[in-house]
Design a protein around this motif. Structure first.
Motif, PDB file in Angstrom:
ATOM      1  N   LEU A  30      41.263  24.627  49.102  1.00  0.00           N
ATOM      2  CA  LEU A  30      39.988  23.939  49.296  1.00  0.00           C
ATOM      3  C   LEU A  30      39.740  22.818  48.296  1.00  0.00           C
ATOM      4  O   LEU A  30      39.039  21.860  48.605  1.00  0.00           O
ATOM      5  N   THR A  31      40.278  22.970  47.089  1.00  0.00           N
ATOM      6  CA  THR A  31      40.063  21.966  46.044  1.00  0.00           C
ATOM      7  C   THR A  31      41.232  21.974  45.071  1.00  0.00           C
ATOM      8  O   THR A  31      41.863  23.013  44.865  1.00  0.00           O
ATOM      9  N   GLY A  32      41.498  20.845  44.488  1.00  0.00           N
ATOM     10  CA  GLY A  32      42.536  20.752  43.471  1.00  0.00           C
ATOM     11  C   GLY A  32      41.991  20.921  42.065  1.00  0.00           C
ATOM     12  O   GLY A  32      42.732  20.854  41.097  1.00  0.00           O
ATOM     13  N   LEU A  33      40.686  21.154  41.949  1.00  0.00           N
ATOM     14  CA  LEU A  33      40.049  21.245  40.636  1.00  0.00           C
ATOM     15  C   LEU A  33      40.256  22.590  39.955  1.00  0.00           C
ATOM     16  O   LEU A  33      40.318  22.669  38.734  1.00  0.00           O
ATOM     17  N   PHE A  34      40.310  23.671  40.737  1.00  0.00           N
ATOM     18  CA  PHE A  34      40.493  25.012  40.185  1.00  0.00           C
ATOM     19  C   PHE A  34      41.087  25.897  41.266  1.00  0.00           C
ATOM     20  O   PHE A  34      41.057  25.568  42.448  1.00  0.00           O
ATOM     21  N   ASP A  35      41.655  27.043  40.835  1.00  0.00           N
ATOM     22  CA  ASP A  35      42.356  27.939  41.760  1.00  0.00           C
ATOM     23  C   ASP A  35      41.552  29.163  42.175  1.00  0.00           C
ATOM     24  O   ASP A  35      41.851  29.773  43.196  1.00  0.00           O
ATOM     25  N   ARG A  36      40.571  29.540  41.379  1.00  0.00           N
ATOM     26  CA  ARG A  36      39.762  30.719  41.697  1.00  0.00           C
ATOM     27  C   ARG A  36      38.299  30.461  41.390  1.00  0.00           C
ATOM     28  O   ARG A  36      37.957  29.781  40.423  1.00  0.00           O
ATOM     29  N   VAL A  37      37.441  31.052  42.217  1.00  0.00           N
ATOM     30  CA  VAL A  37      36.018  31.140  41.949  1.00  0.00           C
ATOM     31  C   VAL A  37      35.706  32.629  41.889  1.00  0.00           C
ATOM     32  O   VAL A  37      36.074  33.382  42.801  1.00  0.00           O
ATOM     33  N   ILE A  38      35.072  33.043  40.804  1.00  0.00           N
ATOM     34  CA  ILE A  38      34.673  34.441  40.656  1.00  0.00           C
ATOM     35  C   ILE A  38      33.159  34.458  40.551  1.00  0.00           C
ATOM     36  O   ILE A  38      32.575  33.745  39.739  1.00  0.00           O
ATOM     37  N   ILE A  39      32.537  35.276  41.390  1.00  0.00           N
ATOM     38  CA  ILE A  39      31.081  35.383  41.431  1.00  0.00           C
ATOM     39  C   ILE A  39      30.702  36.819  41.097  1.00  0.00           C
ATOM     40  O   ILE A  39      31.286  37.761  41.628  1.00  0.00           O
ATOM     41  N   ALA A  40      29.719  36.968  40.203  1.00  0.00           N
ATOM     42  CA  ALA A  40      29.247  38.299  39.823  1.00  0.00           C
ATOM     43  C   ALA A  40      27.747  38.238  39.591  1.00  0.00           C
ATOM     44  O   ALA A  40      27.194  37.180  39.303  1.00  0.00           O
ATOM     45  N   SER A  41      27.101  39.384  39.722  1.00  0.00           N
ATOM     46  CA  SER A  41      25.652  39.454  39.549  1.00  0.00           C
ATOM     47  C   SER A  41      25.277  40.275  38.322  1.00  0.00           C
ATOM     48  O   SER A  41      25.974  41.222  37.953  1.00  0.00           O
ATOM     49  N   GLY A  42      24.147  39.879  37.730  1.00  0.00           N
ATOM     50  CA  GLY A  42      23.516  40.633  36.659  1.00  0.00           C
ATOM     51  C   GLY A  42      22.095  40.937  37.084  1.00  0.00           C
ATOM     52  O   GLY A  42      21.518  40.204  37.888  1.00  0.00           O
ATOM     53  N   THR A  43      21.516  41.979  36.546  1.00  0.00           N
ATOM     54  CA  THR A  43      20.204  42.428  37.017  1.00  0.00           C
ATOM     55  C   THR A  43      19.025  41.726  36.359  1.00  0.00           C
ATOM     56  O   THR A  43      17.898  41.862  36.817  1.00  0.00           O
TER      57      THR A  43
END
Length: 125
Positions: A30-43
């Motif tokens: 999808l993009t050449g800028l980075f290889d992974r997107v990691i999404i996480a939640s905090g309360t």
């Protein structure tokens, strides 16, 4: 260091501080800028900031350069740029509003996560 090792360092750091609903997306197509997107939640703002701080600290300790950290002031959405990996630590309401999962793909990368309760799905590499 390869992307799988970097990804594991980030996931371990997220799990250390009880981040919730961790999702990893492969963005190489999808993009050449980075290889992974990691999404996480905090309360809470405090937990979201703590999650981001711990991820950045662990990355530095393991030799991953932290390029930028944004959003620490409010704590609603903190972004950590690690070069090949971009980590989004978000509160659930912000995450639901922006729905980044829709942008980066419907199917997350399969990684093994620690069980966080009966509803937590465990994925394997």
């Amino acid at each position: 260091m390869n992307i799988q090792k970097q990804q594991r360092i980030v996931i371990d750091a997220l799990e250390d501080v009880k981040a919730q609903d961790i999702k990893v997306y492969n963005t190489t197509g999808l993009t050449g800028l980075f290889d992974r997107v990691i999404i996480a939640s905090g309360t809470s703002n405090r937990q979201t900031r703590a999650i981001a701080s711990h991820v950045a600290d662990q990355a530095k300790r393991r030799g991953i350069q932290v390029i930028a950290c944004e959003g620490e002031e409010s704590g609603e959405w903190v972004l950590i740029d690690l070069g090949d990996i971009v980590v989004h630590c978000m509160q659930p309401a912000i995450r639901a509003y922006y729905h980044l999962e829709e942008i980066w793909g419907a199917k997350p990368v399969r990684v093994k996560l620690l069980p966080q309760g009966p509803a937590q799905a465990a994925f394997e590499d």
